[in-house]
Design an enzyme around this catalytic site. Sequence first.
Site, PDB file in Angstrom:
ATOM      1  N   SER A  96       0.657  -1.527   0.459  1.00 44.70           N
ATOM      2  CA  SER A  96      -0.397  -0.247   0.141  1.00 44.70           C
ATOM      3  C   SER A  96       1.003   1.705   0.043  1.00 44.70           C
ATOM      4  CB  SER A  96      -0.675  -0.395   0.929  1.00 44.70           C
ATOM      5  OG  SER A  96      -1.278   1.155   1.792  1.00 44.70           O
ATOM      6  N   TYR A 139      -1.851  -1.054  11.263  1.00 46.72           N
ATOM      7  CA  TYR A 139      -2.120  -1.903   9.807  1.00 46.72           C
ATOM      8  C   TYR A 139      -1.090  -1.235   8.632  1.00 46.72           C
ATOM      9  CZ  TYR A 139      -3.309  -1.515   4.731  1.00 46.72           C
ATOM     10  OH  TYR A 139      -3.582  -1.598   2.900  1.00 46.72           O
ATOM     11  N   LYS A 154       2.668  -3.781   6.766  1.00 45.71           N
ATOM     12  CA  LYS A 154       2.566  -3.483   5.459  1.00 45.71           C
ATOM     13  C   LYS A 154       4.094  -3.448   5.476  1.00 45.71           C
ATOM     14  CE  LYS A 154      -0.597  -4.911   3.701  1.00 45.71           C
ATOM     15  NZ  LYS A 154      -1.262  -6.004   2.957  1.00 45.71           N
TER      16      LYS A 154
END
Length: 341
Positions: A130, A155, A159
């Site tokens: 992302s 989150y 990643k």
Amino acid sequence: MKNRVIVTGGAGYIGSHTAVELAQSGYTPVLLDNFSNSTPAALDGLREILGFEPEFEQVDCADKSALFAAMEHIASRGTVEGIIHFAAFKAVGESTQEPLKYYANNVASTVHLLEAAAHFNLTEFVFSSSCTVYGQPEHIPVDEEAPIRRAESPYGYTKQACERILADFCASGYPMKAALLRYFNPIGAHPSSKIGELPLGHPNNLIPYLTQAAAGLRDPLTVFGNDYPTPDGTCIRDYIHVMDLARAHVAALQWLKNQPPTCEPFNLGTGQGNSVLEVIQAFERATGVAVPHAIGARRPGDVTAIFADATKAQNVLGWTSEKTLEEALLDAWNWQQALNN
Ligand code: UDP
């Protein structure tokens, strides 16, 4: 079956659309999913689009022994070319409330898949990453040279952690070839409206909330802040059609095939930024349907503006986004209406 490719999170939003593109490009998708944030209905939609029943294993990639058992089963039916790894939790807000859930699931799944790749001699790996890894970038459009910054959420850190794990594994002597695909804001749905984004519960992302509000299923959309330093005061993002994104995964697989061991990041976006108000206007133009909305407070953690410099994906993978914002919003709206029915 030829050119079998494992797709974790294959019943999910981007996974299911990628399965369609894989099949149309001569690959055979082998889907893995535990339905933690998806439903078997996605597989029904996929079957209708593909015209055949895709291979499927219901498995949690964070459960190592279950994953290895599924991989044994898959390997017993023929060779596998590579892995595309989507399966992960992705709700930014929830990750701040339940960080351990996010680290345990997202990081463990990636580690276990790499262990499985080594065990079954698989060397091609496409990772679903992302643009959140860039945080609030100093320069926009942002290219892959931009530094990895403080993430805005657990989150985001999962990643970053998974990208690091992949880079370390690729440098370890195992002949792994990995593409880290850094998505900007995927929206839209397959034009058939047989698969799409299925937010379970209250949608956190802009487009699913917007389509539900336009359908009268939710309160008016709250525009999170109009006092940002942008032309109209609302945040700017790079919204990319999910089918364009899906196609990039096929391009990455094809590119990896002829590479030596490597770990390369690619930005996947349109290269164009749109504000929240511009998205609302584009939706109304594309569909003729009004979006009830009101200006509200800023949402904590939002970056002001980010959009992609996707030149590298174009030069190296030969990929570029093709669909317009209006097309993506119309497909999102058609999918919302299919869901209503
Ligand atoms: N947004 C908004 N109202 C909503 C959901 C999102 O104004 O109900 C805005 C949000 O502040 C951001 C943009 O829409 O500027 C995209 O948000 P989303 O959560 O979809 O993606 P991300 O924040 O991950 O870029």
